[in-house]
Design an enzyme around this catalytic site. Structure first.
Site, PDB file in Angstrom:
ATOM      1  N   HIS A  27      64.301  83.674  15.871  1.00  0.00           N
ATOM      2  CA  HIS A  27      63.227  82.664  15.849  1.00  0.00           C
ATOM      3  C   HIS A  27      62.337  82.763  17.100  1.00  0.00           C
ATOM      4  O   HIS A  27      61.184  83.105  16.997  1.00  0.00           O
ATOM      5  CB  HIS A  27      63.742  81.234  15.666  1.00  0.00           C
TER       6      HIS A  27
ATOM      7  N   ASP B  25      67.339  84.824   6.617  1.00  0.00           N
ATOM      8  CA  ASP B  25      68.014  83.662   7.187  1.00  0.00           C
ATOM      9  C   ASP B  25      68.679  82.771   6.129  1.00  0.00           C
ATOM     10  O   ASP B  25      69.783  83.051   5.678  1.00  0.00           O
ATOM     11  CB  ASP B  25      66.987  82.897   8.042  1.00  0.00           C
TER      12      ASP B  25
HETATM   13  C1  NGQ Z   1      72.518  78.415  11.243  1.00  0.00           C
HETATM   14  N1  NGQ Z   1      70.207  77.986  10.872  1.00  0.00           N
HETATM   15  O1  NGQ Z   1      73.280  78.873  12.085  1.00  0.00           O
HETATM   16  O2  NGQ Z   1      72.691  78.594  10.040  1.00  0.00           O
HETATM   17  C2  NGQ Z   1      71.322  77.667  11.706  1.00  0.00           C
HETATM   18  C3  NGQ Z   1      71.574  76.189  11.670  1.00  0.00           C
HETATM   19  C4  NGQ Z   1      72.159  75.631  14.035  1.00  0.00           C
HETATM   20  C5  NGQ Z   1      69.001  78.019  11.396  1.00  0.00           C
HETATM   21  N2  NGQ Z   1      68.904  77.842  12.666  1.00  0.00           N
HETATM   22  C6  NGQ Z   1      72.619  75.747  12.613  1.00  0.00           C
HETATM   23  N3  NGQ Z   1      67.942  78.245  10.664  1.00  0.00           N
HETATM   24  O3  NGQ Z   1      71.191  76.281  14.425  1.00  0.00           O
HETATM   25  O4  NGQ Z   1      72.780  74.874  14.753  1.00  0.00           O
HETATM   26 ZN    ZN Z   2      70.198  81.726  11.656  1.00  0.00          ZN
END
Ligand code: NGQ
Ligand code: ZN
Length: 455
Positions: A271, A322
């Site tokens: 990101h 993602d």
């Molecule tokens: C993840 N997803 O690890 O799946 C994360 C959410 C987080 C994104 N960042 C969980 N899009 O970042 O704490």
């Molecule tokens: Zn991720």
């Protein structure tokens, strides 16, 4: 899946540019042995369209494919955000058995292949049983994802994730994160298990994924920063994360990483949405890759990546899907470019005077950046690389009448159809006539898993 010793492309995008009548010889291990333009097809398997290198997908949480489109509804309290989506995700993640995870991943990977991705970097943190107890084999879930990749025939960079805390720096985790948690020792055993499972497999590599500054401590990061391979972590995705990092350290997340870790070409910051101009310039100069996930970032309301500032300093990026609300490289690249247009009231943002086609510029970046942080020899049609080839059907209505870089513009910007006709991965034909060669069986197992998950 069938293998061929030789392919022949009517047109192919080689490191030096487009070439015609290209013979591509493949060795028995699935690597490209030789590339010879200007040669008749002879007995080689013909790819009659435009052939581009298979695209690396540098960020996947495969299980989230089962949530795509199912987490859109307004919650009773309103005020929906990334953080409420994450709560939904935490509830859903509790339901996955190893069989479910494997079936969902196999379906995802088949779909990714159908759209032209030939390698997936699996940022894997769904390690343990629902109550947090490790499986008998602590690397069980990592191995399930390797098995799913093998089943679908996609290349994989398995990135076991280190997840220990519930907020920057060292906050206690909460119940929804139980399945993710390890100390350095448990994490090391998962990495070892994944390595053993991938040993000798030319389709797989293993890297490291400290989840984020919210999930690990500076000491943990320093303990793994010497790793000789890809290191991926989430950074600066949401404004709240920037605020918390500023409060805890006095620095913004990307600035903190630049100042405290040896960021270089091994690193992939997923990101990196919220950077000021100085951070964007310094991240670019570090040689690290920004792992952009445009359709997910749009879906979760993350913000807009500062692409112009990053590109001015030669920044490298790749694309990932993602949460898999998109599964196509063309859609990711279009979302990336068009979001910049919306913010800046501009067009043709990812271009340069000598490179006027955004489709080509974006694809080149995604190939180079994604390959760099995959730990694999991929991203180009050249000797020594994996034989990962994507044939675009230039008779498809989306592409008809277009050639070369203009055809890439049409692939990325002209619509929703999928002109990917054939895909070769590691020398094997895995997609024919736009369909994964094992699509029906993989889909049946996915259907069974979805019925269990949604029951
Ligand atoms: C993840 N997803 O690890 O799946 C994360 C959410 C987080 C994104 N960042 C969980 N899009 O970042 O704490
Ligand atoms: Zn991720």
């Amino acid at each position: 899946m069938t293998s061929a010793r030789e392919f022949w492309a009517a047109r192919a995008l080689l490191p030096g540019g487009w070439a015609e009548a290209v013979r591509i010889a493949v060795d028995p291990a699935g690597d490209i042995a030789a590339v010879t333009p200007g040669t008749p097809a002879g007995a080689a398997r013909r790819l009659s369209g435009h052939v581009v290198p298979g695209v690396p997908n540098l960020h996947s949480h495969a299980f989230q494919r089962a949530m795509a489109g199912g987490a859109e509804r307004r919650s009773p309290a309103g005020q929906d955000s990334f953080w409420t989506w994450r709560e939904t995700m935490y509830r859903f993640v509790g339901r996955f058995s190893p069989e479910d995870a494997e079936a969902v991943a196999a379906q995802l990977y088949a779909e990714l292949l159908e759209h032209g991705f030939t390698c997936v970097a699996e940022f894997h943190y769904l390690h343990h049983q629902p109550d947090g107890t490790p499986y008998d084999d602590i690397a069980e879930m990592a191995k399930r994802h390797l098995a799913a990749a093998r089943r679908a025939g996609i290349g994989i960079a398995m990135l076991p994730s280190l997840y220990r805390h519930g907020g920057i720096f060292g906050k206690e985790p909460h119940a929804g994160q139980r399945r993710f948690l390890n100390d350095l020792d448990g994490f090391g055993r998962i990495v070892e298990g994944a390595r053993a499972a991938a040993a000798g497999d030319r389709q797989a590599s293993v890297g490291l994924a400290p989840h984020s500054l919210r999930a690990v401590t500076p000491d943990m990061l320093r303990a793994i920063a010497g790793f000789d391979g890809p290191i991926h972590l989430h950074a600066a995705e949401q404004p709240k994360e920037v605020e918390e990092c500023l409060a805890a350290t006095g620095a913004r997340p990307v600035r903190w990483l630049l100042d405290n870790l040896p960021l270089d070409s091994r690193w992939c910051l997923i990101h990196a949405t919220h950077m000021d101009e100085g951070e964007a310039a310094d991240l670019a100069k570090s040689g690290a890759v920004a792992g952009l996930c445009p359709t997910t970032e749009a879906s979760l309301g993350d913000g807009i990546f500062p692409l112009p500032a990053f590109l001015r300093e030669g920044g490298r990026f790749g694309i990932g899907t993602d949460s898999h609300v998109g599964t196509s490289p063309a859609f990711e690249l279009r979302q990336l470019e068009t979001t910049q247009r919306l913010r800046d009231h501009a067009r043709a943002v990812a271009t340069a005077e000598q490179n006027p086609h955004p489709g080509r510029t974006l694809l080149d970046a995604a190939l180079a950046g994604g390959a760099q942080v995959s730990g694999r020899r991929i991203g180009a049609i050249a000797p020594g690389m994996r034989a990962d080839l994507v044939e675009l059907d230039d008779t498809h209505p989306l592409l008809l009448g277009r050639e070369g870089d203009a055809l890439l513009d049409a692939w990325v910007f002209s619509g929703q159809g999928n002109p990917v006709r054939r895909v070769v991965c590691g020398g094997k034909v895995v997609v024919e006539a736009g369909r994964h060669v094992d699509a029906m069986a993989i889909r049946d197992e996915f259907g069974n898993a979805m019925r269990r998950l949604l029951a």
